[in-house]
Write an enzyme that holds these catalytic residues in place. Structure first.
Site, PDB file in Angstrom:
ATOM      1  N   ARG A  16      15.591  10.210  38.582  1.00  9.35           N
ATOM      2  CA  ARG A  16      16.174  10.516  39.828  1.00  9.35           C
ATOM      3  C   ARG A  16      16.231   9.337  40.703  1.00  9.35           C
ATOM      4  NH1 ARG A  16      15.937  14.928  42.553  1.00  9.35           N
ATOM      5  NH2 ARG A  16      14.552  16.429  42.078  1.00  9.35           N
ATOM      6  N   GLY A  17      16.777   9.171  42.217  1.00 13.43           N
ATOM      7  CA  GLY A  17      17.250   7.863  42.698  1.00 13.43           C
ATOM      8  C   GLY A  17      16.157   6.827  42.618  1.00 13.43           C
ATOM      9  N   THR A  18      16.389   5.764  41.784  1.00 12.17           N
ATOM     10  CA  THR A  18      15.370   4.750  41.559  1.00 12.17           C
ATOM     11  C   THR A  18      16.055   3.426  41.289  1.00 12.17           C
ATOM     12  OG1 THR A  18      14.122   6.495  40.440  1.00 12.17           O
ATOM     13  CG2 THR A  18      13.268   4.276  40.225  1.00 12.17           C
ATOM     14  N   THR A  19      15.405   2.326  41.630  1.00 16.45           N
ATOM     15  CA  THR A  19      15.953   1.030  41.270  1.00 16.45           C
ATOM     16  C   THR A  19      14.842   0.157  40.710  1.00 16.45           C
ATOM     17  OG1 THR A  19      17.472  -0.711  42.005  1.00 16.45           O
ATOM     18  CG2 THR A  19      15.645  -0.177  43.485  1.00 16.45           C
TER      19      THR A  19
END
Length: 518
Positions: free
Chosen positions: A337-340
């Site tokens: 899920r949103g990750t960098t």
């Protein structure tokens, strides 16, 4: 030889690290600058309202993991009072339900984390490290195609609150998302970075920002000033694993990603991949079987609990039985899920692997700061036993696993990935490609991936007919994607070879770039 090599998910993120390293900083200065810049350049994936991990290896010293992931509140508010909403997002081939609102916010750790790393590992003052992100926030980041595409996917979440939408909206038409090529200034975030440079983490953990966040959570949330004041960055010894002729350093418990990755590699060690070509039936079947065995174990674990020796032994036995049934046992014929993420190595031997996440954001902007707070308590994979049933005052478990690999020839691989449940499979395949199959780093990162979840085997193309037939005999209706996809993670990686030369590989699935510092 370059002074440093950086792999990240956006050109501006990598450029921020390069700027401070060129100004006298080391890999850790670069990591802090890149973390702050990612919050501007990759705003769907990163925020100072979230948390993450830095796996650091100062030159000549033992690796250490800085855990600044999110923490559950000390007390639960009554369910009936919570602002906790469901939003369904369309990914094209599938839809997914997310949960947002003030009741989904866990105690954030990113501000405390970047300040702790700067204080203990960096050469430059915090203000200089935050300056590139502050300047870009003032002028506005130019929206690129990848970030625009990510924003379009989660548009229902961005539109759920006017303040969140304003961070992503076109200056020419605030009713729509900014188009590719438009710039979106973030003056509040620029000012917030300037304040952090002066006051440090106290702003969010024992100051005016904490008071405002806690006050807003009295209507619909859990967080209090005590939650924020008591938050601590943890420094942990990594989980070590010898695999083939390499020494791996993984994210340790209470996060589960490293422990599960270690188990998968232990299972793969039961069979040899030497001499097997990439993408052949034996290669794909071995990976899928190991993923399946680890996935079964994951389903048995409570959030944050690592597998104990008894469970590990049981699953090793089950895996060995599967290998024998398929003719894949060690020493036998192999037909079967949103990750960098930000990775940096410098010429002095400092290594940094940083993974940062904000979930999808809680549909709440801390007023006057431009900081979107996380929705980690709304993450299904972290909920364990149902929403609002999390253990109080506990560091949340995570699949994030910034990883350092010491090779037998003296070289290093620095990697990690974004991608929610695909984090573990993305890192696994980069490691297998490097260690077992001997692929160069750029090929190891770019090579097509597979992912097994809930009995569904997904594959990136190309897939040979022979391989697909072998997989279909074992897994129901394998799904071959039309092209490489963001779904399969973003393993931006760098390395040092045996001669000390630096190299890198940005993962094209998530806008990856590589930047060398001359």
């Amino acid at each position: 030889m370059p002074r440093a090599i950086i792999a990240a998910g956006h050109p501006d993120t990598a450029a921020a690290a390069a700027t401070v390293i060129a100004d006298g900083g080391n890999a850790f200065d670069g990591a802090v600058a890149a973390l702050a810049m990612a919050c501007v350049a990759e705003p769907v994936l990163a925020s100072l309202g979230g948390g993450g991990f830095l796996h650091a290896r100062p030159a000549g010293e033992a690796p250490v993991v800085y855990d600044f992931f999110t923490q559950t509140p000390k007390r639960k508010a009554p369910d009936a009072t919570l602002d906790f909403r469901s939003v369904r997002v369309d990914f094209g081939d599938a839809t997914q339900e997310f949960h947002i609102g003030r009741g989904s916010m866990a105690t954030p750790g990113a501000v405390a984390g970047l300040c702790a790393v700067q204080d203990e590992l960096c050469r430059l003052p915090l203000g200089k490290l935050l300056a590139p992100a502050r300047r870009l926030a003032e002028q506005g980041v130019e929206i690129n195609a990848f970030q625009h595409g990510i924003a379009r996917i989660v548009e229902p979440i961005l539109r759920a609150d006017a303040a969140v939408l304003a961070l992503h909206a076109s200056p020419a038409d605030p009713s729509r998302l900014a188009a590719v090529g438009e710039r979106v200034p973030w003056p509040d975030f620029a000012a917030a970075l300037a304040q952090i440079a002066q006051a440090g983490p106290a702003l969010l953990h024992d100051g005016p920002w904490a008071e405002r966040l806690a006050a807003d959570c009295r209507a619909g949330g859990h967080l209090t000033t005590t939650d924020l004041a008591d938050y601590r960055v943890e420094r942990r010894a990594p989980l070590g694993l010898d695999y083939r002729d390499a020494r791996l350093h993984l994210n340790p418990p209470p996060s589960v990603g490293g422990a599960l990755l270690a188990l998968t590699l232990e299972l793969l060690a039961e069979a040899s991949l030497r001499g097997i070509a990439f993408g052949t039936p034996p290669h794909r079947l071995l990976l899928a079987e190991a993923m399946a065995a680890t996935g079964e174990l994951r389903a048995l674990l409570a959030p944050g609990r690592a597998p104990d020796d008894a469970l590990r032994a049981t699953h090793r036995g089950r895996f060995a039985t599967r290998l024998r049934a398929l003719g894949l046992g060690a020493g036998g014929p192999l037909f079967r899920r949103g990750t960098t993420q930000i990775s940096i190595a410098d010429a002095d031997g400092n290594l940094a692997s940083l993974t940062l996440s904000n979930g999808e954001g809680a549909d709440y902007v801390l007023p006057g700061t431009g900081i979107v707070i996380n929705n980690m308590l709304g993450e299904a994979d972290l909920a364990g036993g149902g929403f609002h049933r999390w253990p109080e005052d506990t560091r949340l478990g995570s699949m994030m696993c910034p990883t350092l690999v010491a090779h037998a020839d003296g070289g290093w691989t620095i990697t990690g990935s974004s991608g929610s449940n695909r984090i573990r499979s993305a890192i696994l395949q980069v490691l297998v490609n490097r260690i077992d199959l001997g692929l160069p780093l750029d090929e190891a990162v770019a090579a097509p991936r597979i992912h097994l979840e809930d009995g569904v085997l997904s594959l990136e193309p190309p897939v040979a007919e022979e391989t697909l037939a072998a997989l279909a005999a074992r897994w129901r209706s394998p799904h071959v994607w039309r092209a490489q996809n963001v779904f399969f993670g973003g393993a931006h990686s760098v390395g040092i070879d045996a001669a000390g030369h630096l190299h890198g590989a940005g993962d094209g699935r998530r806008g990856g770039v590589v930047r060398a510092v001359p």
